[in-house]
Write an enzyme that holds these catalytic residues in place. Structure first.
Site, PDB file in Angstrom:
ATOM      1  N   ASP A   1       0.841  -1.196   0.000  1.00  0.00           N
ATOM      2  CA  ASP A   1       0.000   0.000   0.000  1.00  0.00           C
ATOM      3  C   ASP A   1       0.880   1.252   0.000  1.00  0.00           C
ATOM      4  OD1 ASP A   1      -2.093   1.781   0.255  1.00  0.00           O
ATOM      5  OD2 ASP A   1      -2.952   0.857   2.041  1.00  0.00           O
ATOM      6  N   ASP A   2       0.817   2.029  -1.066  1.00  0.00           N
ATOM      7  CA  ASP A   2       1.585   3.285  -1.181  1.00  0.00           C
ATOM      8  C   ASP A   2       3.093   3.054  -1.203  1.00  0.00           C
ATOM      9  OD1 ASP A   2      -0.856   4.560  -1.108  1.00  0.00           O
ATOM     10  OD2 ASP A   2      -0.337   5.941   0.509  1.00  0.00           O
TER      11      ASP A   2
ATOM     12  N   CYS B   1      -5.268   3.861  -4.198  1.00  0.00           N
ATOM     13  CA  CYS B   1      -5.608   2.652  -3.448  1.00  0.00           C
ATOM     14  C   CYS B   1      -6.868   1.935  -3.924  1.00  0.00           C
ATOM     15  CB  CYS B   1      -5.764   2.988  -1.971  1.00  0.00           C
ATOM     16  SG  CYS B   1      -4.302   3.701  -1.196  1.00  0.00           S
TER      17      CYS B   1
ATOM     18  N   ARG C   1      -7.562  -1.486  -6.284  1.00  0.00           N
ATOM     19  CA  ARG C   1      -8.180  -2.695  -5.742  1.00  0.00           C
ATOM     20  C   ARG C   1      -9.384  -3.132  -6.570  1.00  0.00           C
ATOM     21  NH1 ARG C   1      -5.133  -0.555  -2.069  1.00  0.00           N
ATOM     22  NH2 ARG C   1      -4.399  -1.772  -0.294  1.00  0.00           N
TER      23      ARG C   1
ATOM     24  N   LYS D   1      -6.609  -5.010   3.937  1.00  0.00           N
ATOM     25  CA  LYS D   1      -7.376  -3.817   3.584  1.00  0.00           C
ATOM     26  C   LYS D   1      -8.350  -4.092   2.449  1.00  0.00           C
ATOM     27  CE  LYS D   1      -6.411   0.873   1.820  1.00  0.00           C
ATOM     28  NZ  LYS D   1      -5.362   1.904   1.682  1.00  0.00           N
TER      29      LYS D   1
ATOM     30  N   HIS E   1     -11.426  -1.775   1.374  1.00  0.00           N
ATOM     31  CA  HIS E   1     -11.456  -0.472   0.698  1.00  0.00           C
ATOM     32  C   HIS E   1     -12.260  -0.478  -0.592  1.00  0.00           C
ATOM     33  CE1 HIS E   1      -9.016   3.461   0.051  1.00  0.00           C
ATOM     34  NE2 HIS E   1      -9.852   3.616   1.059  1.00  0.00           N
TER      35      HIS E   1
ATOM     36  N   HIS F   1       1.672   2.516   3.869  1.00  0.00           N
ATOM     37  CA  HIS F   1       0.783   3.689   3.898  1.00  0.00           C
ATOM     38  C   HIS F   1       0.861   4.392   5.258  1.00  0.00           C
ATOM     39  CE1 HIS F   1      -2.978   5.976   3.826  1.00  0.00           C
ATOM     40  NE2 HIS F   1      -3.227   5.601   2.582  1.00  0.00           N
TER      41      HIS F   1
ATOM     42  N   ASP G   1      -0.159  -0.827  -4.911  1.00  0.00           N
ATOM     43  CA  ASP G   1      -1.388  -0.247  -5.455  1.00  0.00           C
ATOM     44  C   ASP G   1      -1.182   1.073  -6.168  1.00  0.00           C
ATOM     45  OD1 ASP G   1      -0.858   1.220  -3.155  1.00  0.00           O
ATOM     46  OD2 ASP G   1      -2.895   1.110  -2.358  1.00  0.00           O
ATOM     47  N   ASN G   2      -0.084   1.772  -5.887  1.00  0.00           N
ATOM     48  CA  ASN G   2       0.226   3.044  -6.567  1.00  0.00           C
ATOM     49  C   ASN G   2       1.659   3.408  -6.244  1.00  0.00           C
ATOM     50  OD1 ASN G   2      -2.114   3.971  -4.187  1.00  0.00           O
ATOM     51  ND2 ASN G   2       0.021   4.611  -3.882  1.00  0.00           N
TER      52      ASN G   2
ATOM     53  N   LYS H   1       1.787   8.956  -6.273  1.00  0.00           N
ATOM     54  CA  LYS H   1       0.412   8.485  -6.140  1.00  0.00           C
ATOM     55  C   LYS H   1      -0.574   9.580  -6.546  1.00  0.00           C
ATOM     56  CE  LYS H   1      -2.709   7.672  -2.203  1.00  0.00           C
ATOM     57  NZ  LYS H   1      -2.705   7.477  -0.741  1.00  0.00           N
TER      58      LYS H   1
END
Length: 541
Positions: free
Chosen positions: A40-41, A78, A82, A141, A143, A228, A335-336, A381
């Site tokens: 994540d991030d 994010c 997903r 996560k 989301h 993140h 994710d990014n 991001k």
């Protein structure tokens, strides 16, 4: 070994040939387990096998014995990532064209592409694999929808779930609307002073697999929140990195990572760094106190990546002990790109809030370190520049991967390619209807031939849109229209993935064609006028 809608004719021909060409060996005749691990991030260059200095021996070992992609793309943020990952569709087609719901309430947006949760015209990987005989597990996560249990993992195909519905949480004490769930039940804030989400997500992932009482294959989606914000890490991990960044700073760190990327073969030898981001000061211009605090922020961030890698090692070791590793297709990605929120080079949040269990907001490492995380690219991001949409992708599958161990491929690929790939190698069927609803046709292309050591033409066109940032890629050319800018830009990625040489004035016809193609795509998938940017507060993610 350390492990701790309608497609183009070209795509259809490629896919049809692929179906005929993929011949499972005796080792792969048994359907593989599937594990998707999502960071994540995390930036492009943060892990060792993509140029980073952070200790990630387990991911590095997976890469050394697997397949690495240097041109794999996400959606820049994010929840849209997903949505695309789980469904094989563009995020707008799923209902998450911008952001998902937050604990504060449903999104007030009557546009179907922006409703903020997965609609019923898409199916998740779990909803496809479960009818094919797979157990389906998720930890981490979600989301992808908050208000109403019908939007949660257990109601979207997952047999077991432990994690956060909302997204970002405190790592030490998830609580309130950003607490954690087991199955469909909200849990009280943990009382264990040793609780740490990255560890506990892994605990439950292992538990789900180990408690399986039959020999059926399984699908595990392990979606970490690391790294993140908020900056939360274990002290023993932080101490490995404190002081490591004080003298080198972000300018030299970018140079160091680029040198390693060239040594590894992640980028070619002619690659140069773009200028430091305009929102970031030279490291030499900072005060000693600023350097000390930024060193610590980066140390905490590195520790979060390190701890994630340790837990990936735990998962791999468990699969090996259970003699399941060889026939497990394991996929790792982010994710990014690295996150610059709240767009300050000194970082977000008060320094005293770092590692506070009761904080879960944008306590972050800052724009300068995010610039380094995305080496050798520009931006972060949210943006559709390469720094926002490029991710490491590591695939490991001893029984099924036919490429030479450690192979690095520059094949351009994207999130929507993973669903058709997994369908092909598992033999699962993609439905035209599901739960009495028509389902959008898949958008991506299977990568199974690449896993089989063969070549396949990439998708001729790739498209992006998030929060008003637009991009389209055709071959080696990429057209880019950042939010609030009026003119499209054009870059030749084979020579300039750093997006520093704008060819718009010399290739106007090409650019006009690409911009028109982007608009046709946008109209088809439901992109409309820009959604309001979501503030980088506790409600953002």
């Amino acid at each position: 070994m350390v492990y701790g809608n309608t497609r183009t004719i070209t795509q259809l021909v490629c896919f049809a040939f692929l179906l005929a060409a993929w011949q499972p060996t005796p080792a792969t005749a048994e359907r593989p387990n599937v594990v998707i691990i999502l960071a994540d991030d995390m930036g492009y260059s943060d892990i060792g096998c993509y140029g980073g200095e952070i200790e990630t021996p387990n991911l590095d070992a997976l890469a050394d014995h697997g397949l690495r992609f240097t041109q794999f793309y996400n959606t820049a943020r994010c929840c849209p990532t997903r949505a695309a990952l789980m469904t094989g569709l563009h995020q707008h087609q799923t209902g998450i064209g911008h952001m998902t719901e937050t604990p504060q309430g449903p999104r007030k947006d009557d546009r179907p592409a922006y409703q903020g949760y997965l609609n019923r015209h898409c199916v998740t990987m779990a909803e496809v694999l479960q009818p094919a005989g797979y157990h389906t597990y998720m930890a981490g996560k979600w989301h992808l929808g908050y208000h109403g249990k019908e939007k949660w993992p257990r109601q979207r195909g997952f047999e077991h779930f432990y994690g956060s519905i909302a997204g970002v949480t405190s790592y030490f004490k998830p609580q309130g609307g950003r607490g954690v769930m087991l199955e469909n039940e909200k849990l009280d804030p943990p009382l264990d002073p040793d609780y740490y989400t990255t560890d506990v997500f892994t605990d439950y992932a292992l538990r789900f697999i180990e408690e399986q009482d039959d020999d059926a294959p399984f699908f595990l989606y392990l979606a970490y929140t690391a790294p993140h914000w908020p900056l939360h890490a274990r002290q023993e991990d932080i101490q490995k990195y404190v002081g490591k960044y004080r003298d080198i700073g972000w300018d030299r760190l970018r140079q160091q990572r680029l040198r390693k990327q060239k040594q590894l073969g992640i980028v070619d030898q002619a690659t140069t760094l773009p200028p430091r981001d305009k929102g970031v000061r030279a490291w030499s211009k900072l005060t000693d106190q600023q350097k000390e605090q930024l060193d610590y922020r980066m140390a905490v961030y590195a520790a979060m990546v390190d701890r994630m890698d340790q837990n990936i090692g735990r998962l791999v070791a468990s699969l090996k002990d259970q003699e399941k590793l060889d026939n497990t297709l394991l996929v790792f990605l982010s994710d990014n790109g690295g996150c610059a929120e709240p767009y300050k080079d000194l970082g977000g949040g008060r320094f005293s809030d770092i590692n506070d269990p009761d904080q879960s907001g944008a306590i972050s490492y800052g724009q300068g370190w995010a610039n380094a995380s995305n080496t050798p690219f520009q931006k972060f991001k949210v943006f559709s520049h390469e720094g926002g949409i490029s991710t490491p992708l590591v695939i490991h599958w001893p029984a099924g991967l036919k490429t030479t161990p450690g192979t690095i491929t520059s094949h351009p690929s994207q999130l929507i390619d993973l669903m058709p790939t997994i369908l092909e190698v598992t033999g699962a069927d993609y439905p035209e209807r599901f739960a009495d609803h028509p389902i959008h046709p898949l958008e991506g292309n299977s990568l199974a031939r690449l896993l089989n050591g063969e070549a396949c033409q990439p998708a001729p066109w790739m498209y992006w849109e998030h929060s008003g940032h637009k991009a389209v890629r055709h071959g080696d050319f990429k057209a880019l229209l950042p939010r609030r800018e009026k003119a499209w830009q054009l870059y030749h990625l084979a020579n300039d993935r750093q997006e520093t040489i704008n060819l718009a004035s010399t290739e106007p016809a090409r650019l006009a064609k690409m911009a028109a193609k982007w608009q046709t795509w946008a109209d088809r998938v439901g992109v409309t006028q820009q959604a309001k940017p979501t503030p980088t507060t506790n409600s953002a993610k």
